[in-house]
Design a protein around this motif. Structure first.
Motif, PDB file in Angstrom:
ATOM      1  N   ASP A   1      13.078  -3.338  17.194  1.00 41.20           N
ATOM      2  CA  ASP A   1      14.332  -2.980  17.877  1.00 41.20           C
ATOM      3  C   ASP A   1      14.267  -1.558  18.452  1.00 41.20           C
TER       4      ASP A   1
ATOM      5  N   ARG B   1       7.068  -3.271  26.521  1.00 39.61           N
ATOM      6  CA  ARG B   1       7.673  -3.517  25.206  1.00 39.61           C
ATOM      7  C   ARG B   1       7.006  -4.704  24.515  1.00 39.61           C
TER       8      ARG B   1
ATOM      9  N   ARG C   1       9.756  -2.092  13.291  1.00 39.14           N
ATOM     10  CA  ARG C   1      11.100  -1.929  13.876  1.00 39.14           C
ATOM     11  C   ARG C   1      11.049  -2.209  15.371  1.00 39.14           C
TER      12      ARG C   1
END
Lengths: 61, 408
Positions: free
Chosen positions: B277, B368, B275
């Motif tokens: 996101d 990230r 995931r």
């Protein structure tokens, strides 16, 4: 609501928090108000942007 | 400040190391310090300062105009005595300036690091992450995550952005580390700073001697600010020094500690892959939980101000303890738990006030991309050392691991 570009330090928290309301100026990276009268859907995010602004440059009300 | 003997005051920075890299302080010390919002502490110089430990008070302090970042002001809380002559060396160091002088320099950089520009350089971050992943794969298993991945990645990115040759990384990385070490003697510290300043100055001189249309930050600032006479060469050198150090040591230490933590939470690590996101909120929780600037942010009051229920007098030193504020139970439920599903965005890991980290969009993007791609490429990443054997940088302004052996 209003933003104070004299106080703004360009950290960009507001843009991260409520991108539909705030932007950063291409030339100086300082805050721009995309929407001076954001709708109810943005209210929580705008309040969060006020709280998170490191320079205290966003005013509501 | 009072001159009475205050041997019973807690020492800051703390004397005893934390019990683990994720415990911010020794347990007893933390209980003692977190007991009040504002506590008087004793510094290594013998001076005292106020330690501010809770989220609302830390925010109030860092946003208040009556607290100065200028370490040459009388009463500024210092961890070691200042050398007699620092004025000439402090040009461009806007992290240590106040008011308009600070904003003048900072604003020359805000557009460079704004979110939209960082999105533009995301391909560069991806490319650099790919190289670092390949280097890690080639080095092991096992391999040292810190020297193979965590340090080279942000170092290469900031070099590219600034226009500093990465080939010189051994030189500036070793000196940066010295500058952040609180226990390095002042003469060594000054020498390292001088070497870095001279290095950057000759780089700037070389760029000025051969003007081109290079699209790096130093070349742009030379063209747009130095040549028109708006910015001094030594000021640009000071700004470059700040960006170079801040641009790689912080993200590098965050990456090392993040991987140590995530290998203890395999479900969360797998989530980065499945995931992506959710990765931005994971990054915010890592920033909150790890809070690597553990020595705090130092200020001196320029007028009497009440913080919490304490009157801080003009001329008294104050330390904003970001790390404990990030574990404030009034703001974060279960503050000592690592929980990427919470709203961690209120963390103060980048500081607060006019000096809040200008490079935070870059740091967030690097963390990230690096963590998501790492979880994809090395789904079985594990730590290849006894946790007790890992050495932590307890004496650094930026907390982190010296090395992190990993395997897969």
């Amino acid at each position: 609501m209003a933003v104070d570009r004299e106080r703004c330090c360009g950290a960009g928290n507001c843009v991260l928090t409520a991108p539909e309301v705030f932007d950063q100026d291409d030339t100086d990276g300082l805050v721009l108000l995309r929407d001076p009268a954001p709708g109810a859907a943005s209210r929580d995010r705008v309040q969060r942007a006020v709280d998170l602004c490191p320079a205290g440059a966003i005013r509501v009300g | 400040m009072t001159q009475t003997t205050q041997t019973d005051l807690p020492h800051w920075p703390p004397v005893n190391p934390a019990s683990s890299p994720f415990a911010l302080l020794d347990d007893a010390e933390r209980l003692r310090l977190a007991d009040q919002a504002v506590t008087r502490v004793q510094l290594p110089t013998g001076a005292t300062a106020w330690l501010v430990t809770r989220h609302p008070e830390v925010r109030q302090l860092l946003r208040h105009p009556a607290f100065s970042s200028d370490l040459q002001r009388p009463g500024f809380p210092l961890l070691r005595p200042l050398p007699p002559e620092v004025t000439a060396d402090s040009q461009g160091a806007f992290i240590r300036m106040d008011g308009e002088a600070h904003l003048r320099l900072r604003r020359m950089l805000t557009a460079e690091f704004m979110i939209r520009n960082v999105r533009r350089i995301e391909p560069l971050i991806h490319q650099t992450v790919s190289e670092a992943l390949a280097d890690l794969a080639a080095a092991g298993p096992p391999a040292d995550f810190v020297s193979t991945f965590a340090l080279p990645l942000p170092s290469k990115v900031i070099c590219h952005l600034l226009g500093v040759p990465y080939a010189d990384h051994d030189f500036f990385q070793s000196r940066s580390r010295l500058l952040l070490n609180r226990q390095v003697p002042m003469d060594q510290l000054q020498h390292a700073a001088q070497e870095l300043r001279e290095y950057l100055r000759s780089l700037i001189d070389a760029k000025r001697a051969r003007p081109d249309d290079a699209d790096d930050l130093l070349s742009r600032l030379i063209r747009e600010r130095v040549e028109p006479g708006e910015l001094g060469v030594d000021e640009l050198g000071g700004m470059a020094l700040l960006l170079l150090i801040a641009g790689h040591e912080t993200t590098a230490n965050m990456l090392g500690l993040s991987v140590l933590l995530l290998t203890r939470h395999p479900g969360r690590y797998a989530l980065l892959r499945d995931r992506p996101d959710l990765a931005p909120s994971m990054v915010d929780e890592l920033l909150r939980y790890l809070s690597i600037v553990r020595t705090g942010l130092f200020r001196v009051a320029t007028e009497d101000v009440e913080i919490g229920d304490r009157l801080i007098r003009a001329g008294e030193g104050v330390i904003a303890l970001l790390s404990l504020a990030n574990r404030d139970p009034e703001v974060f439920d279960d503050p000592d738990g690592f929980d990427p599903y919470r709203q961690a965005h209120q963390h103060l890991a980048f500081g607060f006030g006019m000096h809040q980290c200008i490079g935070q969009p870059l740091a967030r993007a690097e963390l990230r991309v690096a963590l998501v791609e790492l979880a994809r490429r090395f789904p079985d990443l594990r730590v290849a050392a006894d946790p007790q054997e890992l050495t932590t940088r307890d004496n650094s302004v930026v907390f982190g691991l010296d090395a992190l052996p990993v395997t897969w």
